[in-house]
Write a protein that holds these residues in place. Structure first.
Motif, PDB file in Angstrom:
ATOM      1  N   LEU A  37      57.547 106.498 235.685  1.00  0.00           N
ATOM      2  CA  LEU A  37      56.971 107.434 236.644  1.00  0.00           C
ATOM      3  C   LEU A  37      55.519 107.780 236.305  1.00  0.00           C
ATOM      4  O   LEU A  37      54.630 107.659 237.146  1.00  0.00           O
ATOM      5  N   PHE A  38      55.281 108.188 235.056  1.00  0.00           N
ATOM      6  CA  PHE A  38      53.932 108.584 234.667  1.00  0.00           C
ATOM      7  C   PHE A  38      52.991 107.389 234.581  1.00  0.00           C
ATOM      8  O   PHE A  38      51.799 107.504 234.854  1.00  0.00           O
ATOM      9  N   GLY A  39      53.530 106.224 234.179  1.00  0.00           N
ATOM     10  CA  GLY A  39      52.702 105.016 234.168  1.00  0.00           C
ATOM     11  C   GLY A  39      52.249 104.662 235.567  1.00  0.00           C
ATOM     12  O   GLY A  39      51.098 104.273 235.792  1.00  0.00           O
ATOM     13  N   GLY A  40      53.181 104.787 236.542  1.00  0.00           N
ATOM     14  CA  GLY A  40      52.826 104.526 237.933  1.00  0.00           C
ATOM     15  C   GLY A  40      51.786 105.512 238.448  1.00  0.00           C
ATOM     16  O   GLY A  40      50.873 105.141 239.192  1.00  0.00           O
ATOM     17  N   GLY A  44      48.152 104.496 239.789  1.00  0.00           N
ATOM     18  CA  GLY A  44      47.715 104.895 241.124  1.00  0.00           C
ATOM     19  C   GLY A  44      46.459 105.754 241.084  1.00  0.00           C
ATOM     20  O   GLY A  44      45.592 105.641 241.954  1.00  0.00           O
ATOM     21  N   ALA A  45      46.354 106.614 240.059  1.00  0.00           N
ATOM     22  CA  ALA A  45      45.187 107.486 239.948  1.00  0.00           C
ATOM     23  C   ALA A  45      43.902 106.689 239.749  1.00  0.00           C
ATOM     24  O   ALA A  45      42.826 107.134 240.134  1.00  0.00           O
ATOM     25  N   SER A  46      44.017 105.492 239.144  1.00  0.00           N
ATOM     26  CA  SER A  46      42.821 104.678 238.912  1.00  0.00           C
ATOM     27  C   SER A  46      42.171 104.251 240.224  1.00  0.00           C
ATOM     28  O   SER A  46      40.977 103.986 240.281  1.00  0.00           O
ATOM     29  N   TYR A  47      42.971 104.185 241.313  1.00  0.00           N
ATOM     30  CA  TYR A  47      42.421 103.821 242.620  1.00  0.00           C
ATOM     31  C   TYR A  47      41.679 104.977 243.271  1.00  0.00           C
ATOM     32  O   TYR A  47      40.909 104.786 244.214  1.00  0.00           O
ATOM     33  N   LEU A  48      41.949 106.185 242.785  1.00  0.00           N
ATOM     34  CA  LEU A  48      41.288 107.363 243.350  1.00  0.00           C
ATOM     35  C   LEU A  48      39.953 107.657 242.664  1.00  0.00           C
ATOM     36  O   LEU A  48      39.210 108.523 243.125  1.00  0.00           O
ATOM     37  N   MET A  49      39.690 106.947 241.564  1.00  0.00           N
ATOM     38  CA  MET A  49      38.440 107.177 240.841  1.00  0.00           C
ATOM     39  C   MET A  49      37.254 106.735 241.695  1.00  0.00           C
ATOM     40  O   MET A  49      37.300 105.715 242.376  1.00  0.00           O
ATOM     41  N   LYS A  50      36.183 107.512 241.633  1.00  0.00           N
ATOM     42  CA  LYS A  50      34.974 107.206 242.393  1.00  0.00           C
ATOM     43  C   LYS A  50      34.323 105.943 241.849  1.00  0.00           C
ATOM     44  O   LYS A  50      34.083 105.811 240.651  1.00  0.00           O
ATOM     45  N   GLN A  51      34.049 104.998 242.745  1.00  0.00           N
ATOM     46  CA  GLN A  51      33.438 103.733 242.333  1.00  0.00           C
ATOM     47  C   GLN A  51      31.968 103.938 241.963  1.00  0.00           C
ATOM     48  O   GLN A  51      31.258 104.706 242.610  1.00  0.00           O
ATOM     49  N   TRP A 265      44.731 103.018 232.230  1.00  0.00           N
ATOM     50  CA  TRP A 265      45.215 104.256 232.843  1.00  0.00           C
ATOM     51  C   TRP A 265      46.737 104.269 232.923  1.00  0.00           C
ATOM     52  O   TRP A 265      47.377 105.312 232.711  1.00  0.00           O
ATOM     53  N   ALA A 266      47.343 103.115 233.237  1.00  0.00           N
ATOM     54  CA  ALA A 266      48.803 103.034 233.284  1.00  0.00           C
ATOM     55  C   ALA A 266      49.388 103.262 231.891  1.00  0.00           C
ATOM     56  O   ALA A 266      50.431 103.917 231.741  1.00  0.00           O
ATOM     57  N   SER A 267      48.728 102.721 230.862  1.00  0.00           N
ATOM     58  CA  SER A 267      49.207 102.884 229.487  1.00  0.00           C
ATOM     59  C   SER A 267      49.136 104.341 229.044  1.00  0.00           C
ATOM     60  O   SER A 267      50.056 104.864 228.406  1.00  0.00           O
ATOM     61  N   ILE A 268      48.027 105.003 229.399  1.00  0.00           N
ATOM     62  CA  ILE A 268      47.888 106.424 229.051  1.00  0.00           C
ATOM     63  C   ILE A 268      48.982 107.245 229.729  1.00  0.00           C
ATOM     64  O   ILE A 268      49.610 108.120 229.116  1.00  0.00           O
ATOM     65  N   GLY A 269      49.213 106.930 231.021  1.00  0.00           N
ATOM     66  CA  GLY A 269      50.287 107.623 231.733  1.00  0.00           C
ATOM     67  C   GLY A 269      51.640 107.345 231.116  1.00  0.00           C
ATOM     68  O   GLY A 269      52.486 108.251 230.999  1.00  0.00           O
TER      69      GLY A 269
END
Length: 298
Positions: A37-40, A44-51, A265-269
């Protein structure tokens, strides 16, 4: 404490640790669920990061043709002042002086701040909220980076700018380098005029006092001062504002976009999920144990 007591304590601790791992093993499904769950969520949060896009330019010492008429005036000054033994050394000193001033300006905090404060890109985003506007300015300053090169290691001197707009990143980097060049030009021109007037006064006074002339270690009569003063009086430096205190080895160019490290980011989650899952399993087991004890006591 006796040897038997120590042995008993060690056995008890071993049993406690074994029970601890048994609890975690029984609740492993819940732990794995939290990790997933947290990895997902992290992924997903990485896609919300400002480019962000970074543009880069490589600069180097200018050549004489890029100095406009600042070069002949400076060359004449060095000849009259006798500060260099030969033309080659004089030329190299002039080129180095202009380039060093450009690097001082382009790496100066004040230059960066003034550039952004007077630039439309910043002005259009100003909200009137002092804290937010200062935070935006600080971010722009931090994203404008000068990195000194190292010729012996074949590392060029670089200027970088990172923004959320790829086109504006290149355009504004070019504008910033030109702004820094203009600042360097103004400093060099002002400094030259002060040195020129000072030298003219010194030459005039020395001629009036009939002091001997020392040029490159050779002493001549005082008539040399009069000749120098006539030469300086006949010349009134008027700069053509064409001085460019650097040249491009690489014009401002957009670097390949670096995507957020989604695996990181997935690993941190996932790590956070693992710790949360372990804590959750232990808390649920503790509540279950307490309920069992209450039932038994009743």
């Amino acid at each position: 404490m006796s040897e038997n007591q120590i042995l008993t304590k060690q056995q008890t601790e071993s049993l406690d640790l074994l029970d601890f791992f048994k609890v975690l093993f029984k609740g492993s499904w819940l732990i794995f669920l939290c990790v997933a769950l947290f990895g997902g969520i992290g992924f997903g949060a990485s896609y919300l990061m400002k480019q962000k896009w970074t543009s880069e330019a490589h600069i180097y010492q200018p050549i004489t043709a890029e100095l406009g008429n600042y070069y002949p005036y400076s060359s004449m000054y060095k000849l009259l002042s006798g500060s260099n033994a030969n033309e080659g050394e004089a030329t190299e000193a002039i080129l180095l002086q202009t380039y060093q001033e450009l690097k001082r300006q382009i790496s100066s905090y004040d230059t960066v701040v003034l550039f952004w404060e007077n630039n439309d890109y910043y002005k259009q985003q100003v909200t009137g909220d002092t804290a937010k506007d200062q935070a935006l300015l600080n971010e722009l300053v931090e994203n404008t980076v000068f990195i000194e090169g190292n010729e012996s290691k074949n590392q060029p001197t670089r200027v970088l700018l990172t923004l959320d707009n790829p086109k504006r990143s290149v355009e504004l980097l070019l504008m910033y380098i030109n702004y820094a060049n203009l600042s360097a030009r103004n400093v060099l021109y002002s400094d030259f005029m002060v040195r020129w007037r000072t030298l003219s006064d010194q030459v005039n006074v020395s001629g009036q006092m009939n002091l001997p002339v020392v040029q490159n270690g050779h002493i001549t009569n005082s008539e040399g001062w009069q000749a120098k003063f006539k030469m300086m009086s006949a010349v009134t430096p008027k700069f053509d504002n064409k001085l460019q205190a650097f040249r491009y080895l690489k014009a401002p160019t957009l670097l390949p976009q670096t995507q957020p490290n989604r695996i990181l980011w997935a690993s941190i989650g996932g790590i956070f999920g693992f710790l949360f899952g372990c804590a959750l399993v232990l808390v649920l087991n503790l509540r279950k144990t307490r309920k069992r004890e209450v039932v038994q006591n009743e």
